[in-house]
Design a protein around this motif. Structure first.
Motif, PDB file in Angstrom:
ATOM      1  N   TYR A 115       0.826  -1.210   0.000  1.00 19.91           N
ATOM      2  CA  TYR A 115       0.000   0.000   0.000  1.00 19.91           C
ATOM      3  C   TYR A 115       0.861   1.262   0.000  1.00 19.91           C
ATOM      4  N   TYR A 116       1.963   1.226   0.748  1.00 21.71           N
ATOM      5  CA  TYR A 116       2.802   2.427   0.743  1.00 21.71           C
ATOM      6  C   TYR A 116       3.491   2.609  -0.594  1.00 21.71           C
ATOM      7  N   TYR A 117       4.069   1.531  -1.138  1.00 17.06           N
ATOM      8  CA  TYR A 117       4.786   1.670  -2.402  1.00 17.06           C
ATOM      9  C   TYR A 117       3.852   2.070  -3.535  1.00 17.06           C
ATOM     10  N   ARG A 118       2.598   1.639  -3.468  1.00 17.61           N
ATOM     11  CA  ARG A 118       1.637   2.110  -4.473  1.00 17.61           C
ATOM     12  C   ARG A 118       1.558   3.632  -4.430  1.00 17.61           C
ATOM     13  N   LYS A 119       1.387   4.158  -3.235  1.00 19.65           N
ATOM     14  CA  LYS A 119       1.333   5.614  -3.073  1.00 19.65           C
ATOM     15  C   LYS A 119       2.603   6.258  -3.608  1.00 19.65           C
TER      16      LYS A 119
END
Length: 274
Positions: A115-119
């Motif tokens: 989820y963080y890397y998507r952001k």
């Protein structure tokens, strides 16, 4: 009367009813700095990890049993003697296949769908959007409902694979407590390996999928006190998931780089015992 809406005007900040501002943004601060630093950091890691995963040199120190995380598990006959902690069930591999071919695709999938890397890469690479109050260059947005972004929904399955790989990395760190004489040994390499593994575990269990697995389906926390306690602790770690995501990129590079220096006899391992 305003001009008729164009195809671009039909969506996002240019849709009917929004203020007609032709400028990409009215922000005067350096809003582009954060996306730039993000893409620079991710690009640096990808370039280093790709090179190190394919060069097949100085990834294992036979004297101290230090194995680079970029080569674990090493299950091919192409692996140098001693690096195959779980045997060699696969024959020699061509140079275009990394020796850790069983783990790297799953680790890459786990990171990419995080989820963080998507952001991070949505904003820095795809510019969707690059920053708050800055118009994105895309005329349409379909979310994660079509290829390739629909693959993001498989994150929970990559999480399970990441847990297994973390167990393997832990095993690698444990058997690295090996002295030059064959007995127990302890050096700076052990500190780096153990530190890297602990941080990888922290990043893995602070994942949103882990939080969901531990307590996401519970309707009554009071009936499941143990799972509620675990969910509470994972939730606390989850607030630091971004920091762990970046820290573990750094520790992976540090661990591999140190083992490369030791395995190539560029430096000697600083030994405390054995």
């Amino acid at each position: 009367m305003s001009a008729p809406a164009t195809e671009r005007d039909a969506v996002g900040v240019f849709s009917p009813g929004r203020a007609r501002i032709l400028a990409r943004t009215l922000r005067r601060d350096r809003w582009w700095l954060a996306p730039l630093l993000t893409i620079a950091g991710l690009a640096a890691f990808v370039i280093y990890a790709t090179i190190r995963s394919f060069v097949r040199t100085a990834y294992y120190s036979a004297e101290y049993h230090y194995l680079s995380p970029f080569y674990s598990p090493c299950l091919s006959e192409s692996c140098v003697p001693g690096a195959s902690h779980f045997g060699t069930p696969f024959p020699e591999l061509p140079m275009w296949i990394p020796l850790a071919f069983l783990s790297l695709p799953f680790l890459l999938g786990f990171r990419l769908t995080c989820y963080y890397y998507r952001k991070a890469y949505y904003r820095s690479v795809w510019l969707s959007p690059p920053a708050c109050a800055v118009a994105e260059p895309h005329s349409r947005y379909t979310g994660e409902t079509r290829l390739p972004l629909i693959i993001q929904n498989s994150h929970r399955y990559f999480f399970y694979a990441a847990v297994i790989i973390s167990v393997i990395n832990t095993y690698d760190a444990v058997i690295a407590f090996h002295g030059a004489d064959g007995g127990f040994g302890f050096g700076l390499g052990n500190v780096i390996l153990v530190g890297n593994v602990l941080l990888l575990w922290t990043y893995t269990i602070s994942c949103h999928s882990c939080r969901h697995v531990t307590g996401g389906r519970l309707k009554h926390f009071s009936k499941h006190p143990v799972r509620y306690r675990i969910w509470t602790q994972v939730s606390k770690l989850n607030t630091r998931h971004m920091q762990f995501a970046w820290i573990t990129l750094g520790t992976l590079v540090l661990t591999d780089f140190y083992i490369m220096l030791v395995a190539s006899d560029t430096i000697s391992d600083l030994r405390f015992v054995g």
